[in-house]
Design a protein around this motif. Sequence first.
Motif, PDB file in Angstrom:
ATOM      1  N   GLY A 155       0.797  -1.204   0.118  1.00 14.12           N
ATOM      2  CA  GLY A 155      -0.094   0.048   0.019  1.00 14.12           C
ATOM      3  C   GLY A 155       0.729   1.261  -0.107  1.00 14.12           C
ATOM      4  N   ALA A 156       2.332   1.182  -0.240  1.00 12.24           N
ATOM      5  CA  ALA A 156       3.129   2.638  -0.094  1.00 12.24           C
ATOM      6  C   ALA A 156       2.962   3.107  -1.605  1.00 12.24           C
ATOM      7  CB  ALA A 156       4.306   2.042   0.327  1.00 12.24           C
ATOM      8  N   TYR A 157       2.886   2.354  -2.614  1.00 18.74           N
ATOM      9  CA  TYR A 157       3.022   2.920  -4.032  1.00 18.74           C
ATOM     10  C   TYR A 157       1.915   2.730  -4.928  1.00 18.74           C
ATOM     11  CZ  TYR A 157       7.865   3.308  -2.558  1.00 18.74           C
ATOM     12  OH  TYR A 157       9.048   3.293  -1.923  1.00 18.74           O
ATOM     13  N   VAL A 158       1.715   3.362  -5.872  1.00 22.20           N
ATOM     14  CA  VAL A 158       0.802   2.941  -6.774  1.00 22.20           C
ATOM     15  C   VAL A 158       1.256   3.167  -8.274  1.00 22.20           C
ATOM     16  CG1 VAL A 158      -1.267   3.445  -8.243  1.00 22.20           C
ATOM     17  CG2 VAL A 158      -1.618   3.870  -5.616  1.00 22.20           C
ATOM     18  N   ALA A 159       1.537   2.145  -8.884  1.00 29.04           N
ATOM     19  CA  ALA A 159       2.019   2.270 -10.317  1.00 29.04           C
ATOM     20  C   ALA A 159       0.772   2.480 -11.410  1.00 29.04           C
ATOM     21  CB  ALA A 159       2.892   0.732 -10.388  1.00 29.04           C
ATOM     22  N   TYR A 160       1.392   3.215 -12.488  1.00 28.01           N
ATOM     23  CA  TYR A 160       0.599   3.358 -13.462  1.00 28.01           C
ATOM     24  C   TYR A 160       1.246   3.556 -14.725  1.00 28.01           C
ATOM     25  CZ  TYR A 160       1.548   8.303 -12.789  1.00 28.01           C
ATOM     26  OH  TYR A 160       2.128   9.428 -12.441  1.00 28.01           O
ATOM     27  N   ALA A 161       0.414   3.332 -15.944  1.00 26.50           N
ATOM     28  CA  ALA A 161       1.019   3.575 -17.132  1.00 26.50           C
ATOM     29  C   ALA A 161       0.450   4.753 -17.694  1.00 26.50           C
ATOM     30  CB  ALA A 161       0.682   2.344 -17.954  1.00 26.50           C
ATOM     31  N   THR A 162       1.029   5.596 -18.712  1.00 26.39           N
ATOM     32  CA  THR A 162       0.916   6.601 -19.022  1.00 26.39           C
ATOM     33  C   THR A 162       0.567   6.263 -20.637  1.00 26.39           C
ATOM     34  OG1 THR A 162       2.863   7.657 -19.812  1.00 26.39           O
ATOM     35  CG2 THR A 162       2.171   8.069 -17.683  1.00 26.39           C
ATOM     36  N   THR A 163      -0.397   7.312 -21.319  1.00 23.80           N
ATOM     37  CA  THR A 163      -0.600   7.310 -22.846  1.00 23.80           C
ATOM     38  C   THR A 163       0.666   7.561 -23.445  1.00 23.80           C
ATOM     39  OG1 THR A 163      -1.394   9.656 -22.880  1.00 23.80           O
ATOM     40  CG2 THR A 163      -3.131   7.900 -22.466  1.00 23.80           C
ATOM     41  N   GLY A 164       1.674   8.065 -23.052  1.00 23.46           N
ATOM     42  CA  GLY A 164       2.994   8.571 -23.561  1.00 23.46           C
ATOM     43  C   GLY A 164       4.126   7.319 -23.447  1.00 23.46           C
ATOM     44  N   GLY A 165       3.580   6.212 -22.945  1.00 26.70           N
ATOM     45  CA  GLY A 165       4.343   4.863 -22.983  1.00 26.70           C
ATOM     46  C   GLY A 165       5.216   4.752 -21.655  1.00 26.70           C
ATOM     47  N   LEU A 190       5.524   5.599 -10.740  1.00 30.02           N
ATOM     48  CA  LEU A 190       5.210   5.286  -9.551  1.00 30.02           C
ATOM     49  C   LEU A 190       4.933   6.777  -9.076  1.00 30.02           C
ATOM     50  CD1 LEU A 190       7.742   2.760  -8.306  1.00 30.02           C
ATOM     51  CD2 LEU A 190       5.551   2.393  -8.990  1.00 30.02           C
ATOM     52  N   THR A 191       3.965   6.542  -7.781  1.00 34.11           N
ATOM     53  CA  THR A 191       3.590   7.639  -7.059  1.00 34.11           C
ATOM     54  C   THR A 191       3.397   7.195  -5.766  1.00 34.11           C
ATOM     55  OG1 THR A 191       2.160   9.591  -7.025  1.00 34.11           O
ATOM     56  CG2 THR A 191       1.013   7.679  -7.158  1.00 34.11           C
ATOM     57  N   ARG A 192       3.930   7.831  -4.687  1.00 32.68           N
ATOM     58  CA  ARG A 192       3.682   7.428  -3.159  1.00 32.68           C
ATOM     59  C   ARG A 192       2.129   7.585  -2.716  1.00 32.68           C
ATOM     60  NH1 ARG A 192       8.196   6.383  -0.520  1.00 32.68           N
ATOM     61  NH2 ARG A 192      10.198   6.923  -1.297  1.00 32.68           N
ATOM     62  N   THR A 193       1.516   6.816  -2.044  1.00 32.70           N
ATOM     63  CA  THR A 193       0.138   7.162  -1.665  1.00 32.70           C
ATOM     64  C   THR A 193       0.134   8.127  -0.589  1.00 32.70           C
ATOM     65  OG1 THR A 193       0.519   5.138  -0.040  1.00 32.70           O
ATOM     66  CG2 THR A 193      -0.612   4.674  -2.153  1.00 32.70           C
ATOM     67  N   ASP A 194       1.090   8.379  -0.217  1.00 26.77           N
ATOM     68  CA  ASP A 194       1.288   9.646   0.915  1.00 26.77           C
ATOM     69  C   ASP A 194       1.106  11.021   0.054  1.00 26.77           C
ATOM     70  OD1 ASP A 194       3.804  10.046   0.296  1.00 26.77           O
ATOM     71  OD2 ASP A 194       4.544   9.444   2.220  1.00 26.77           O
ATOM     72  N   GLY A 195       1.263  11.066  -1.254  1.00 24.72           N
ATOM     73  CA  GLY A 195       1.503  12.083  -2.152  1.00 24.72           C
ATOM     74  C   GLY A 195       2.663  12.930  -2.263  1.00 24.72           C
ATOM     75  N   SER A 196       3.595  12.319  -1.539  1.00 24.95           N
ATOM     76  CA  SER A 196       4.979  12.984  -1.516  1.00 24.95           C
ATOM     77  C   SER A 196       5.722  13.001  -2.644  1.00 24.95           C
ATOM     78  CB  SER A 196       5.695  12.545  -0.227  1.00 24.95           C
ATOM     79  OG  SER A 196       6.024  11.217  -0.454  1.00 24.95           O
TER      80      SER A 196
END
Length: 717
Positions: free
Chosen positions: A145-155, A159-165
Amino acid sequence: MTSDTPADTFPRQYARTLRYTVGAPRSFTVAPDGSRVVFLRSRSGSDRANLLWTLDTATGLEQVAADPAALLGGGEEDLSPAERARRERSREGSAGIVGYALDGAGRLAAFALSGRLFVTDLTTGSARELPAEGPLLDPRPSPDGAYVAYATTGGELRLTRTDGSADWAFAQPDGPGLTWGQAEFIAQEEMSRDRGYWWSPDSDRLLAERADDTPVARWWIADPANPGSAPAEIAYPAAGTDNAEVGLWVLGLDGTRVEVDWDQEAFPYLARVHWSAGGPPLLLVQARDQRSQQILGVDVETGATTVLHAEQDEAWLEVFGGVPAWTPDGKLVRITDEGGARALVVGDHAVTGADLHVRSVLAITDEEVFFTASGGAAETDPEPGWVAVGRISQDGKRLSWESANGEPFTSVTTAVHAAGVTVRSTAEHGRPGAVVQVGRDLPEGVVVDEIAVIDSYAETPVITARPVFRFAGERRIPAAVFLPTGYDRERDGLLPVLMDPYGGPHGQRVVQAHNPHLNSQWFADQGFAVIVADGRGTPGRSPQWEKSIAFDFAGATLDDQADALAALAEEFPLDLGRVAIRGWSYGGYLAALAVLRRPDVFHAAVAGAPVTDWELYDTHYTERYLGHPAERPEVYEANSLTGYAAGLERPLMIIHGLADDNVVAAHTLRLSSALLAAGRPHTVLPLSGVTHMTPQEEVAENLLLLQVDFIKRALAG
């Protein structure tokens, strides 16, 4: 819930409610500790925007965990072209939250909304936006639960931290046509693999796909109704042409990068990836011809792979949902064709027999495997079209059924399961929609103690489907027959016939459910006897049944439609002098084929979005069944429609969406040109701005009305 507009006709209601799916609960997940069930559902049968919901398994109470209207401040969604294409691949027509992923504890959910990243705490129901580069696709929390991974339309894979930092690029494309963390076109369209990355159980690494579609031929989809608009460019891997180059990397959060090594020249298709605590990552890779495949284990430190199992088949090898996978104690679970049956294998032993046709694996516990199955021995089946959820011990000695009535033979059931909680969705042909029950296992593991029923807000159809199920003819072809509501044989006599098939691979139409048959019943109520027949090549019977169409679409699938018609005429009031046939996609191909090759049986046809030249359809699907066009040109010639154009004697209407990037409009245009060259009159209905799904309400409604009008006039003539 009934419609707000009492004057609704079936075509209008059917189109507006996306075939009565709007408002129905879907996409269920049970939290790993069994404390809650997470699902999607809109507020009503007329609202397409899904909300994220939770159900507390201790109390049975539901609450909204995320509301797209609140999160977007009442604004409209803004979908990127990539997201629209992804939804087209997955046949997704709804709005709002259309997918989500949970962390390992089942407490945090992540989802994309209007190309932005949101998470919600499922224990409190508080949702918030996280910093992210958009438009984004497929966000997934790490198990911790510390991170969220995601893909972008730019390829990029980010990663982003779930605490928003912090938010940063985790893998970036180093050239045009490259993407990280996204499933390529073929995987999405034909392998039912819409994921392009997978978290490690320890949250310290990801397996990420790197796809390069620069080898893929470019096609352009124009909008003839708006000549000032530039054509849309798509990378389309047509049969016999190059696919995207797909690789897999282990990416560590500490910055390490290791490429996974397997024989990609021999096995270029990455069909499945599984990573759980039961063992190392598993890959299922296939040869281009799909007649051989390997299950590989991955060493995440070196990227080296080990062959755990290899298979070959003279026809082809299917890809199944939920496998390959590990049991918690490290036994390999797979589905295979063995001894004439499709069997579930745990470790080294098949745990199901010839009486079952296993279709997918749903869940694996310490002691059991949950799976879906249908009848394997057709001669003993009391009814066609049932699908049941079975739970079997890993030694195969204990089998029970998760069906609403205790029997697996009169419904279509699916389920999700975790931590002793089962969410079971059951449809029956005598009742609209599906009943979704949440239950907890009792000690014996056979009976489920009901916790709650999750309500459906879907509208009640304005008509009632009345299928009569039969096994037709010597081959016992599964069929459903529909007569007009209120039909009286003595008063009304023989009826004109409308065959209403899909008839091809992965397209079972004869099912023990209600809503899938509403379209056929509506056509019957216009004055027809309607027949839906699932001939050879359709799923649910046996490997031999499915694979008997190898290298021969045009033979077996058409013969079974004609044979089912003849057999059913012995029991039902069918006027064999007035027989029409309609279908969409493969069903459109089959409808056109019927009047071109069997005008003695079929007297009119409506072909929607038909494949007419198989060299224009994609690699993974077409080559699986017909082989490579360079190696079997005679097979492609025999199975494509243009070569039969001169034989058209019957009325034929061809319908095609000009924005279709799955079965492109060139299919219809080529057939029409061949018919014109042969001097054969026919009707073409082009649909401007319409894709393969035909999601527009007005288009979907009027298509039904236009088809009825054409068929009635054709059979009257």
